[in-house]
Design a protein around this motif. Structure first.
Motif, PDB file in Angstrom:
ATOM      1  N   UNK A  67      41.431   4.864  71.675  1.00 49.69           N
ATOM      2  CA  UNK A  67      40.618   5.616  72.320  1.00 49.69           C
ATOM      3  C   UNK A  67      39.834   4.948  73.484  1.00 49.69           C
ATOM      4  N   UNK A  68      39.293   4.006  72.958  1.00 49.43           N
ATOM      5  CA  UNK A  68      38.472   3.295  74.938  1.00 49.43           C
ATOM      6  C   UNK A  68      39.350   3.264  75.788  1.00 49.43           C
ATOM      7  N   UNK A  69      40.511   2.568  75.478  1.00 43.38           N
ATOM      8  CA  UNK A  69      41.737   2.474  76.757  1.00 43.38           C
ATOM      9  C   UNK A  69      42.191   3.123  77.087  1.00 43.38           C
ATOM     10  N   UNK A  70      42.220   4.812  76.467  1.00 39.91           N
ATOM     11  CA  UNK A  70      42.453   5.418  76.767  1.00 39.91           C
ATOM     12  C   UNK A  70      41.851   6.324  77.616  1.00 39.91           C
ATOM     13  N   UNK A  71      40.730   6.091  77.008  1.00 44.74           N
ATOM     14  CA  UNK A  71      39.518   7.622  77.978  1.00 44.74           C
ATOM     15  C   UNK A  71      39.131   5.950  79.397  1.00 44.74           C
ATOM     16  N   UNK A  72      38.788   4.816  79.287  1.00 43.29           N
ATOM     17  CA  UNK A  72      39.004   4.201  80.749  1.00 43.29           C
ATOM     18  C   UNK A  72      40.076   4.665  81.327  1.00 43.29           C
ATOM     19  N   UNK A  73      40.733   4.848  81.218  1.00 46.72           N
ATOM     20  CA  UNK A  73      42.190   4.982  82.058  1.00 46.72           C
ATOM     21  C   UNK A  73      42.290   6.090  82.947  1.00 46.72           C
ATOM     22  N   UNK A  74      41.410   6.916  81.863  1.00 49.87           N
ATOM     23  CA  UNK A  74      41.371   8.232  82.073  1.00 49.87           C
ATOM     24  C   UNK A  74      40.749   8.510  83.158  1.00 49.87           C
ATOM     25  N   UNK A  75      39.583   8.224  83.449  1.00 49.69           N
ATOM     26  CA  UNK A  75      37.860   7.707  83.965  1.00 49.69           C
ATOM     27  C   UNK A  75      37.851   6.780  85.028  1.00 49.69           C
ATOM     28  N   UNK A  76      39.396   5.880  85.325  1.00 54.34           N
ATOM     29  CA  UNK A  76      39.019   4.761  86.124  1.00 54.34           C
ATOM     30  C   UNK A  76      38.548   4.262  86.499  1.00 54.34           C
ATOM     31  N   UNK A  77      38.187   3.141  84.774  1.00 58.30           N
ATOM     32  CA  UNK A  77      36.681   2.788  84.493  1.00 58.30           C
ATOM     33  C   UNK A  77      37.050   1.224  85.410  1.00 58.30           C
ATOM     34  N   UNK A  78      36.637   0.693  85.917  1.00 55.89           N
ATOM     35  CA  UNK A  78      36.721  -0.975  86.803  1.00 55.89           C
ATOM     36  C   UNK A  78      36.043  -2.256  86.133  1.00 55.89           C
ATOM     37  N   UNK A  79      35.173  -1.778  85.118  1.00 57.80           N
ATOM     38  CA  UNK A  79      34.313  -2.446  83.712  1.00 57.80           C
ATOM     39  C   UNK A  79      35.117  -3.124  83.091  1.00 57.80           C
ATOM     40  N   UNK A  80      34.899  -3.970  82.718  1.00 60.65           N
ATOM     41  CA  UNK A  80      35.182  -4.278  80.862  1.00 60.65           C
ATOM     42  C   UNK A  80      34.709  -3.634  80.208  1.00 60.65           C
TER      43      UNK A  80
END
Length: 182
Positions: free
Chosen positions: A89-102
């Motif tokens: 779910x972290x991967x999904x959340x990061x992709x959904x919001x476009x996180x560029x950081x680790x």
């Protein structure tokens, strides 16, 4: 439970850590500390405060990274009891919001404890020597409309990058408590 972060302990040294992202890639804190500084933030997926600021967070951290400031996010919640915070779910959340950081998994919660993380979001802004200079909020919009917001974190990290010193006046971040294991 709504909590506020404590006042910035200026000069506190960033403890080293190595954590994996949701894909299993290892990241060392010191590899992301640049001469302009490093932002370490404690966030999670299920917190309504993080959800509310996620788009602004993604945009502001992209600007920081463009300025040469390192950015890392750490998820310290017990995701066994809170499965919305699990790595997939972290991967999904990061992709959904476009996180560029680790976005890193603190599996044993040791990094959250060592940093004294209180809530999500909790921001730690370090200068190029790894000394704490900011422990405030993202901006003054809180859960309200962000159209006329004061981007406090962005400005503070810019100041830290250019002077090595954070602003003397900082407003605490607020959010959901870290979900510690018993």
């Amino acid at each position: 439970m709504l909590l506020d972060t404590p006042v910035c302990d200026f000069g506190w040294k960033a403890p080293e850590f190595s954590l994996k992202d949701a894909d299993g890639k290892l990241h060392r804190m010191s590899d992301h500390l640049t001469d302009k500084g490093l932002l370490v933030m404690f966030i999670c997926n299920h917190c309504p405060y993080v959800q509310r600021i996620a788009e602004r967070l993604a945009a502001d951290t992209r600007q920081l990274m463009d300025q040469g400031i390192g950015v890392l996010a750490v998820m310290s919640n017990d995701y066994q009891r809170h499965p919305l915070d699990a790595p997939d779910n972290m991967k999904r959340f990061a992709a959904e919001y476009g996180f560029a950081f680790p976005y890193l998994v603190d599996e044993d919660q040791s990094v959250g404890r060592e940093y004294g993380a209180i809530c999500t979001p909790d921001f730690f802004g370090f200068n190029g020597k790894g000394e704490l200079q900011y422990r405030g909020r993202l901006d003054d919009a809180k859960m309200a409309d962000s159209a006329d917001r004061e981007a406090e974190l962005l400005k503070a990290m810019g100041q830290i990058a250019s002077t090595g010193q954070g602003p003397q006046i900082q407003h605490p971040s607020m959010g959901c408590s870290i979900k510690w294991r018993d």
